[in-house]
Design a protein around this motif. Structure first.
Motif, PDB file in Angstrom:
ATOM      1  N   GLY A 111       0.800  -1.222   0.000  1.00  0.00           N
ATOM      2  CA  GLY A 111       0.000   0.000   0.000  1.00  0.00           C
ATOM      3  C   GLY A 111       0.827   1.263   0.000  1.00  0.00           C
ATOM      4  N   VAL A 112       2.152   1.127  -0.179  1.00  0.00           N
ATOM      5  CA  VAL A 112       3.027   2.295  -0.169  1.00  0.00           C
ATOM      6  C   VAL A 112       2.691   3.239  -1.326  1.00  0.00           C
ATOM      7  CG1 VAL A 112       5.413   3.078  -0.472  1.00  0.00           C
ATOM      8  CG2 VAL A 112       4.908   1.160   1.046  1.00  0.00           C
ATOM      9  N   SER A 113       2.480   2.651  -2.509  1.00  0.00           N
ATOM     10  CA  SER A 113       2.193   3.493  -3.672  1.00  0.00           C
ATOM     11  C   SER A 113       0.920   4.307  -3.451  1.00  0.00           C
ATOM     12  CB  SER A 113       2.064   2.625  -4.930  1.00  0.00           C
ATOM     13  OG  SER A 113       1.092   1.609  -4.744  1.00  0.00           O
ATOM     14  N   GLU A 114      -0.102   3.669  -2.916  1.00  0.00           N
ATOM     15  CA  GLU A 114      -1.368   4.372  -2.672  1.00  0.00           C
ATOM     16  C   GLU A 114      -1.194   5.482  -1.648  1.00  0.00           C
ATOM     17  OE1 GLU A 114      -6.016   3.327  -1.478  1.00  0.00           O
ATOM     18  OE2 GLU A 114      -4.492   1.746  -1.524  1.00  0.00           O
ATOM     19  N   LEU A 115      -0.440   5.202  -0.587  1.00  0.00           N
ATOM     20  CA  LEU A 115      -0.187   6.221   0.431  1.00  0.00           C
ATOM     21  C   LEU A 115       0.548   7.429  -0.147  1.00  0.00           C
ATOM     22  CD1 LEU A 115       0.907   3.960   3.434  1.00  0.00           C
ATOM     23  CD2 LEU A 115      -1.172   5.364   3.324  1.00  0.00           C
ATOM     24  N   ALA A 116       1.405   7.159  -1.144  1.00  0.00           N
ATOM     25  CA  ALA A 116       2.191   8.231  -1.759  1.00  0.00           C
ATOM     26  C   ALA A 116       1.452   8.918  -2.901  1.00  0.00           C
ATOM     27  CB  ALA A 116       3.515   7.664  -2.265  1.00  0.00           C
TER      28      ALA A 116
ATOM     29  N   LEU B  14       5.897  10.721   0.904  1.00  0.00           N
ATOM     30  CA  LEU B  14       5.526   9.743   1.924  1.00  0.00           C
ATOM     31  C   LEU B  14       6.471   9.883   3.114  1.00  0.00           C
ATOM     32  CD1 LEU B  14       3.523   7.446   2.462  1.00  0.00           C
ATOM     33  CD2 LEU B  14       5.248   5.865   1.601  1.00  0.00           C
TER      34      LEU B  14
ATOM     35  N   ALA C 267       4.345   7.404   8.107  1.00  0.00           N
ATOM     36  CA  ALA C 267       3.473   6.518   7.333  1.00  0.00           C
ATOM     37  C   ALA C 267       4.161   5.203   7.002  1.00  0.00           C
ATOM     38  CB  ALA C 267       3.037   7.220   6.049  1.00  0.00           C
TER      39      ALA C 267
END
Length: 220
Positions: free
Chosen positions: A26-31, A61, A65
């Motif tokens: 989910g890193v991409s979505e958070l960023a 990010l 997070a």
């Protein structure tokens, strides 16, 4: 802590695998990035990038997070309670590429610099032609290769520092290590990745100084 010989550093996965891991966590979505954007960057950067770390710019990010996504021995990561301002520790004397994604080359844990203070380690890294990792870069490294954290062989990330309002530097310096589950950490956090800090002028036998040879984006 007793001195022990550190095990070899785990190899980083290829960039495509790293991209998939960031997407899966989910890193991409958070960023604010799509899965396609992350995969396309990895594919474009793949040539000549063996052993490089895929990182998200801290502007996109922040450390707070990333911390809960870290894992060690099945435990999630956390930030120590007296570092609620962790996201204010910014890149210092480090030039980052433009854009939300970039590569970090030649990452090293800096075990040979353990038992030096940050103030002593920084000129040594400079003399080696290296720059210290940012806290977020160190966290990306742990995201991709959790085994880079080894008891008695963890690391500081002195490329991130906090500039106080009065113009002086905060003496706290970010580091990532493994919790013993004592004190305010709580027993339930034993073996968890811990984002904390050490004093700028203190030495620790169990903390190296993580660094890189270069940060870049693939040539257009």
């Amino acid at each position: 802590m007793p001195h022990t010989t550190p095990p070899p550093l785990p190899a980083l996965p290829d960039l495509g695998t790293q991209a998939d891991r960031l997407i899966g966590l989910g890193v991409s979505e958070l960023a604010g990035l799509t899965a396609e954007e992350v995969r396309s960057f990895a594919a474009e950067a793949r040539a000549g990038a063996e052993g490089s770390l895929l990182a998200v710019h801290p502007r996109a990010l922040p450390a707070s997070a990333l911390a809960p996504l870290l894992r060690h021995a099945g435990r999630p990561g956390f930030v120590v309670t007296d570092m609620s301002d962790v996201d204010l520790f910014a890149p210092t004397a480090v030039e980052l590429p433009d854009g939300p994604l970039y590569l970090v080359d030649g990452v090293d844990r800096g075990d040979h610099l353990s038992n030096r203070s940050p103030g002593e380690a920084l000129p040594a890294l400079t003399a080696e032609g290296r720059t210290p990792l940012l806290l977020t870069e160190g966290m990306h490294w742990v995201l991709q290769t959790p085994d880079v954290l080894v008891r008695n062989h963890c690391f500081m990330t002195i490329g991130s520092r906090l500039h106080k309002a009065n113009g002086s530097w905060d003496a706290r310096t970010p580091a990532i290590w493994i919790s013993n589950g004592t004190g305010r950490d709580g027993r339930e956090r034993r073996d968890a990745p811990k984002v904390g800090w050490c004093w700028w002028n203190n030495r620790h036998t169990w903390l190296g100084f993580a660094s890189t040879t270069d940060r870049r984006r693939p040539a257009a």
